[in-house]
Design a protein around this motif. Sequence first.
Motif, PDB file in Angstrom:
ATOM      1  N   SER A  67      -7.077   3.290  -3.814  1.00 41.70           N
ATOM      2  CA  SER A  67      -7.056   4.174  -2.643  1.00 41.70           C
ATOM      3  C   SER A  67      -8.108   3.778  -1.611  1.00 41.70           C
ATOM      4  O   SER A  67      -7.987   4.110  -0.431  1.00 41.70           O
ATOM      5  N   GLY A  95       1.812   2.623  -3.363  1.00 42.27           N
ATOM      6  CA  GLY A  95       0.737   3.111  -4.227  1.00 42.27           C
ATOM      7  C   GLY A  95       0.298   2.113  -5.277  1.00 42.27           C
ATOM      8  O   GLY A  95      -0.266   2.496  -6.312  1.00 42.27           O
ATOM      9  N   THR A 135       0.819  -1.209   0.000  1.00 48.06           N
ATOM     10  CA  THR A 135       0.000   0.000   0.000  1.00 48.06           C
ATOM     11  C   THR A 135       0.856   1.263   0.000  1.00 48.06           C
ATOM     12  O   THR A 135       0.493   2.274  -0.611  1.00 48.06           O
TER      13      THR A 135
END
Length: 436
Positions: A254, A250, A247
């Motif tokens: 999201s 990225g 995470t």
Amino acid sequence: MHSTSLAAGKKSRSVRTMLAGLAFASMTALAGPAFAADATTIRVLNWEPGGADYWKALVAEFEKQNPDIKVELETVPFDRYPEVQGPYITTKSGPDVMENNAGLELFDRRRAYAELPPEVLEAGKDLITYSGGCLNFDTSKSCYGLPFGYQGNVMYYNKKVLTEAGLDAANPPRTWDEMGAACEKVKAIGKTCIAIGLSGIFPAYWNFPEIARNYLTEDDMRAMLAGKMPWTDPKMVNVLKGLASITEKGWTNSSAPSITMLPDGADIFQSGNAAFAGTIISDAVNWAAFGKVLGDENLGAMRWPTIVADAPLANSFSGIESSVFGVTDWSDKKDAAFKFVKFIAGKENAELLTKIAGGISLNKNVDPSVLPKSQALSQILEIIKTPTLHAGVLLSGQEADALARGWQEVALGRLSIEDWTARMQKALEQSPSKRQ
């Protein structure tokens, strides 16, 4: 007068005969439900692994073979299962048969289950393995449930998305660095690289084992099971760092901290908006389900990319029996319930699992040639040839919960790796199943 009386008598007898006939017909009509009421009805708590069509066929076949038993299903979503099952266990009431994942999830709840008698365990002899339903994964000890299929983790990829991103769909990433490069290209076309959901139990079962294989040996995993592998050990800290990196880099959607992998994360992948998704080989989020939506020609399956390429287990498969079914200790219909558990492990159900749900059966008597044709399935059948222990099912409930909640907070920037490690260690120390 006499003829009139005779006619009246005949009419009277005719009426009596008609009324008697109607009474018999009425009794016969009532007898149907009465006989049906004589059948034993068992309640089965489950999360419908394999999908609705498979379970409809499973129940129909079982009831056909056991006309004196009726099955009433209580099906709840996988991520809500503990909150539904918990009150039943606390009050010692409810279902006659319950589903749980193999390993510590079942062992933690074993006081809610009746030990399987020898005549039911006979069905286990036709299985490749059933130790995940037995205490400490030892079939010589008490067993509380039988499985029906093989389970484990792979990473699926959408060839169409990879091609659109300028990647070679025939050669998906094999290392962490290659995955990073691929994710940059996928993000450049406005799509998610790895679809994921961090809420619920999924991170413990579907993600944790794939990072753990880079740092742990099988001896380490057995030490985990025994509660003798502290989370403060550098190996365990590295596992948490590996999870956090997914995470932090990225690579994911999201929304990951606020959604579950099933159905939300899986939906992102099967909608065509993500290149990769780490899920399982059987049940509802497998190659068959994804192939049906994306098109079999667009779906591939691979091992998770390695972080430590030369780690002993880095290129292994995290394999385990799929969920197991056991009879509740409080059931007053144990004989009927045990018949259902035995059927779950039998050949008839194994063939239904294979043909309808695309599951990989544990039953040795199923002809592998009946498996559907699929490139992703062919890749999976190669991957599972080198199995190792599934680290996820060695986690206690406390650890699994702390893992998921901690990762959510790490992903949101609210928790450090050090604090996450401390939480995991506290969860280990509070786990009853690992303090025996």
